[in-house]
Design a protein around this motif. Structure first.
Motif, PDB file in Angstrom:
ATOM      1  N   ASP A 233       4.207  -0.485  -0.152  1.00  0.00           N
ATOM      2  CA  ASP A 233       4.063  -0.144  -1.565  1.00  0.00           C
ATOM      3  C   ASP A 233       4.889   1.110  -1.831  1.00  0.00           C
ATOM      4  O   ASP A 233       4.560   2.197  -1.354  1.00  0.00           O
ATOM      5  CB  ASP A 233       2.591   0.095  -1.894  1.00  0.00           C
TER       6      ASP A 233
ATOM      7  N   GLY B 222       2.990   3.950  -2.961  1.00  0.00           N
ATOM      8  CA  GLY B 222       1.902   4.403  -2.107  1.00  0.00           C
ATOM      9  C   GLY B 222       2.073   5.844  -1.659  1.00  0.00           C
ATOM     10  O   GLY B 222       3.203   6.314  -1.447  1.00  0.00           O
TER      11      GLY B 222
ATOM     12  N   SER C  43       0.208   1.265   0.726  1.00  0.00           N
ATOM     13  CA  SER C  43      -1.101   1.443   0.100  1.00  0.00           C
ATOM     14  C   SER C  43      -2.159   0.974   1.085  1.00  0.00           C
ATOM     15  O   SER C  43      -1.886   0.153   1.968  1.00  0.00           O
ATOM     16  CB  SER C  43      -1.193   0.660  -1.212  1.00  0.00           C
TER      17      SER C  43
END
Length: 374
Positions: free
Chosen positions: A314, A317, A360
């Motif tokens: 991500d 993230g 994430s």
């Protein structure tokens, strides 16, 4: 070599019962061993073990688990009668065998022991090693018992060999057969796999567990390897500096450790700070349910195991992949959080992320384990 086990157990008058790896002894089984607050000291002002209490029911395998110097072998020696207790009592089959002013000699306790180095007599063949403790039997009974033990442990064709002619696994079987031959009420095993290579250790764990369960032998096993303890034991006693930190089923020890020491010793564990607010534990990686039985401060340290966290690439993230260890069936990732704390996560072996990748986190823990933040 276990094909004729049922017949042998009838001949040896040992109750036959099949167990699975997840069986635990029912509470209505008789208690074979009971330690009542025992202490032992090599020096008067420095006890080696202090206030140890635990029980072993018929057919149970209990593992004493802890680092070097935690008191595992001292407890084993106190049970066997090689060490005197300074406090408490050791009960075997309901009879006291050790108290501060009462000591039953080892040979009268009906306890078998397999030593770490097996302690086989090098000048005696396998059959003579196995029959060494059977002098009270007639010649015919002695011969039959030795043959039964050799068959039970898969050593029938090796009776005339000497210890130096055997592999490590075969030597362990001889030591086990010798310990079981006098039909002890309790078997003690002091790190029995420490002299074996990893492949042989894995094999012998399975064979020993099967043998102990099928003969319904009550056993106390000493180890410093949590994987070995979890594989072998019905219950695990975790020791630290001569004291009992926790005693319970392997699943409880792993998932609900009683202390940070236990959590760290029985598997990979990370700790992140959290605060209890409105019945949830707030952490930087998400909110977790408040444990029902927690009574401490609202500031806590939350235990996170690698299997509690899933990661996903991500770009937005706030966590980054810092390390990766390939372990065959899985990858173990070290993940640096925004706060600087490092936690770990398991992923499939085919799920490969480059170092520095932003990820994430998804919490998949089924329960929350917290300790008061000191």
């Amino acid at each position: 070599y276990f094909l004729n086990l049922s017949f042998l157990l009838q001949e040896l008058r040992i109750p036959f019962r099949c167990f699975s790896m997840t069986d635990s002894a029912p509470s209505n089984l008789p208690i074979v061993l009971k330690l009542n607050n025992i202490s032992c000291a090599y020096e008067s002002d420095k006890p080696a073990i202090h206030n140890i209490s635990l029980t072993a029911s018929e057919g149970e395998i209990i593992c004493l688990l802890g680092p070097s110097g935690s008191g595992k072998t001292t407890i084993l020696r106190a049970i066997a009668g090689f060490e005197n207790v300074t406090e408490g009592s050791v009960m075997v089959n309901g009879m006291s065998v050790a108290e501060p002013h009462h000591h039953v000699p080892p040979e009268q306790r009906r306890i078998g022991m397999v030593f770490q180095d097996y302690a086989l007599f090098p000048h005696l063949c396998v059959s003579d090693n196995v029959g060494f403790g059977l002098s009270q039997l007639s010649i015919e009974e002695h011969s039959c018992r030795v043959e039964d033990m050799l068959s039970l442990t898969g050593l029938t064709d090796l009776g005339q060999r000497y210890p130096h002619e055997l592999s490590g696994g075969q030597q362990q079987r001889v030591a086990l057969a010798r310990a079981l031959a006098p039909q002890p009420v309790l078997l003690l095993l002091d790190e029995p796999f420490s002299n074996l290579d990893p492949d042989m250790t894995y094999k012998m764990r399975g064979e020993l567990h099967q043998l102990l369960k099928k003969t319904q032998t009550t056993a106390i096993l000493v180890t410093h390897d949590h994987e070995e303890a979890f594989t072998m034991a019905d219950k695990v006693a975790v020791l630290r500096q001569g004291k009992l930190e926790q005693f319970g089923q392997p699943e409880t020890i792993y998932h609900m450790p009683a202390s940070r020491f236990v959590a760290n010793f029985v598997g990979q564990a990370d700790f992140i700070p959290g605060e209890i607010r409105d019945n949830v534990v707030v952490t930087e990686i998400g909110n977790l349910p408040q444990p029902r039985d927690y009574q401490g401060s609202y500031k806590v340290m939350v235990m996170i195991r690698p299997d509690d966290i899933q990661i996903q690439e991500d770009e937005a993230g706030c966590a980054r992949i810092e390390t990766r260890q390939f372990r065959g069936s899985e990858n173990l990732y070290g993940i640096r959080l925004e706060s600087g704390i490092l936690i770990h996560s398991h992923a499939e072996s085919t799920q490969v992320y480059q170092l520095g990748t932003s990820v994430s986190l998804n919490i998949i823990a089924t329960h929350t384990v917290v300790f008061e933040h000191k």
